[in-house]
Design a protein around this motif. Structure first.
Motif, mmCIF file in Angstrom:
data_model
loop_
_atom_site.group_PDB
_atom_site.id
_atom_site.type_symbol
_atom_site.label_atom_id
_atom_site.label_comp_id
_atom_site.label_asym_id
_atom_site.label_seq_id
_atom_site.Cartn_x
_atom_site.Cartn_y
_atom_site.Cartn_z
ATOM 1 N N THR A 6 -1.399 4.995 8.662
ATOM 2 C CA THR A 6 0.027 5.258 8.594
ATOM 3 C C THR A 6 0.220 6.747 8.863
ATOM 4 O O THR A 6 -0.748 7.502 8.887
ATOM 5 N N SER A 7 1.454 7.157 9.109
ATOM 6 C CA SER A 7 1.728 8.563 9.416
ATOM 7 C C SER A 7 3.155 8.893 8.987
ATOM 8 O O SER A 7 3.891 8.016 8.528
ATOM 9 N N SER A 8 3.507 10.144 9.145
ATOM 10 C CA SER A 8 4.869 10.573 8.785
ATOM 11 C C SER A 8 5.929 9.731 9.484
ATOM 12 O O SER A 8 6.953 9.403 8.901
ATOM 13 N N SER A 9 5.656 9.363 10.746
ATOM 14 C CA SER A 9 6.673 8.642 11.520
ATOM 15 C C SER A 9 6.819 7.177 11.096
ATOM 16 O O SER A 9 7.878 6.591 11.287
ATOM 17 N N THR A 10 5.780 6.582 10.509
ATOM 18 C CA THR A 10 5.855 5.174 10.111
ATOM 19 C C THR A 10 5.877 4.996 8.589
ATOM 20 O O THR A 10 5.921 3.871 8.100
ATOM 21 N N TRP A 11 5.835 6.100 7.846
ATOM 22 C CA TRP A 11 5.701 6.083 6.386
ATOM 23 C C TRP A 11 6.757 5.220 5.692
ATOM 24 O O TRP A 11 6.421 4.375 4.866
ATOM 25 N N ASP A 12 8.029 5.444 5.999
ATOM 26 C CA ASP A 12 9.090 4.698 5.307
ATOM 27 C C ASP A 12 8.905 3.194 5.471
ATOM 28 O O ASP A 12 8.969 2.449 4.497
ATOM 29 N N GLU A 13 8.663 2.774 6.703
ATOM 30 C CA GLU A 13 8.510 1.348 6.999
ATOM 31 C C GLU A 13 7.221 0.796 6.381
ATOM 32 O O GLU A 13 7.234 -0.249 5.744
ATOM 33 N N ASP A 14 6.108 1.507 6.572
ATOM 34 C CA ASP A 14 4.793 1.026 6.115
ATOM 35 C C ASP A 14 4.650 1.020 4.602
ATOM 36 O O ASP A 14 4.023 0.127 4.040
ATOM 37 N N VAL A 15 5.195 2.060 3.942
ATOM 38 C CA VAL A 15 4.905 2.263 2.526
ATOM 39 C C VAL A 15 6.128 2.051 1.641
ATOM 40 O O VAL A 15 6.127 1.219 0.737
ATOM 41 N N LEU A 16 7.193 2.793 1.902
ATOM 42 C CA LEU A 16 8.338 2.788 0.985
ATOM 43 C C LEU A 16 9.136 1.495 1.019
ATOM 44 O O LEU A 16 9.707 1.084 0.021
ATOM 45 N N LYS A 17 9.160 0.832 2.187
ATOM 46 C CA LYS A 17 9.934 -0.413 2.304
ATOM 47 C C LYS A 17 9.047 -1.656 2.293
ATOM 48 O O LYS A 17 9.527 -2.758 2.549
ATOM 49 N N ALA A 18 7.766 -1.492 1.990
ATOM 50 C CA ALA A 18 6.820 -2.617 2.039
ATOM 51 C C ALA A 18 7.107 -3.632 0.947
ATOM 52 O O ALA A 18 7.589 -3.296 -0.128
ATOM 53 N N ASP A 19 6.798 -4.885 1.248
ATOM 54 C CA ASP A 19 6.850 -5.944 0.238
ATOM 55 C C ASP A 19 5.519 -5.921 -0.487
ATOM 56 O O ASP A 19 4.481 -6.078 0.131
ATOM 57 N N GLY A 20 5.561 -5.731 -1.785
ATOM 58 C CA GLY A 20 4.334 -5.731 -2.568
ATOM 59 C C GLY A 20 3.656 -4.378 -2.589
ATOM 60 O O GLY A 20 4.079 -3.437 -1.920
ATOM 61 N N PRO A 21 2.579 -4.274 -3.383
ATOM 62 C CA PRO A 21 1.896 -2.999 -3.561
ATOM 63 C C PRO A 21 1.147 -2.542 -2.312
ATOM 64 O O PRO A 21 0.572 -3.353 -1.589
ATOM 65 N N VAL A 22 1.179 -1.223 -2.082
ATOM 66 C CA VAL A 22 0.492 -0.607 -0.954
ATOM 67 C C VAL A 22 -0.381 0.522 -1.501
ATOM 68 O O VAL A 22 0.132 1.438 -2.138
ATOM 69 N N LEU A 23 -1.682 0.448 -1.256
ATOM 70 C CA LEU A 23 -2.587 1.534 -1.620
ATOM 71 C C LEU A 23 -2.714 2.442 -0.412
ATOM 72 O O LEU A 23 -3.072 1.984 0.676
ATOM 73 N N VAL A 24 -2.391 3.716 -0.588
ATOM 74 C CA VAL A 24 -2.537 4.688 0.496
ATOM 75 C C VAL A 24 -3.746 5.557 0.177
ATOM 76 O O VAL A 24 -3.817 6.176 -0.883
ATOM 77 N N ASP A 25 -4.691 5.571 1.107
ATOM 78 C CA ASP A 25 -5.897 6.387 1.002
ATOM 79 C C ASP A 25 -5.634 7.690 1.751
ATOM 80 O O ASP A 25 -5.531 7.700 2.967
ATOM 81 N N PHE A 26 -5.458 8.782 0.999
ATOM 82 C CA PHE A 26 -5.270 10.100 1.596
ATOM 83 C C PHE A 26 -6.663 10.645 1.904
ATOM 84 O O PHE A 26 -7.470 10.824 0.992
ATOM 85 N N TRP A 27 -6.955 10.904 3.178
ATOM 86 C CA TRP A 27 -8.310 11.268 3.594
ATOM 87 C C TRP A 27 -8.280 12.289 4.723
ATOM 88 O O TRP A 27 -7.224 12.621 5.252
ATOM 89 N N ALA A 28 -9.467 12.780 5.100
ATOM 90 C CA ALA A 28 -9.628 13.646 6.273
ATOM 91 C C ALA A 28 -10.991 13.362 6.889
ATOM 92 O O ALA A 28 -11.928 12.962 6.194
#
Length: 107
Positions: A6-28
């Motif tokens: 996911t990225s800044s441009s898809t964040w709202d759709e992928d994470v904030l508006k998702a149905d159900g829980p979303v685990l985001v792995d912050f990595w590099a």
């Protein structure tokens, strides 16, 4: 099943508006422990496709989100539900420990 990025441009759709829980792995890419935890998260996602969605966010490519969510060390994982952070997990852990931390979502 590999975790989707996911990225800044898809964040709202992928994470904030998702149905159900979303685990985001912050990595590099340069983070060794991040590379160790990634296949474990992929495995958890594969075993629980209807219970939790696992997404990866590269902090070097999306510093705005890393700052917004106060990511000071990686790997860091946050579980979002209905747009809110419900759980934060810091550091690489073995599968059983991650499943323990995520038990409320995997039940």
């Amino acid at each position: 099943m590999t975790a989707k990025a996911t990225s800044s441009s898809t964040w709202d759709e992928d994470v904030l508006k998702a149905d159900g829980p979303v685990l985001v792995d912050f990595w590099a890419a340069w983070c060794g422990p991040c590379r160790m935890v990634a296949p474990v998260l992929d495995q958890i996602q594969s075993e629980n496709p209807d219970k939790i969605t696992v997404l990866k966010l590269n902090v070097d490519e999306n510093p705005d989100l890393a700052m917004k969510y106060q990511i000071t060390s990686i790997p860091a994982m946050k579980v979002f539900n209905k747009g809110e952070v419900e759980t934060t997990i810091i550091g690489a852990k073995p599968k059983f420990a991650l499943e323990n931390d995520l038990a409320a979502y995997l039940a």
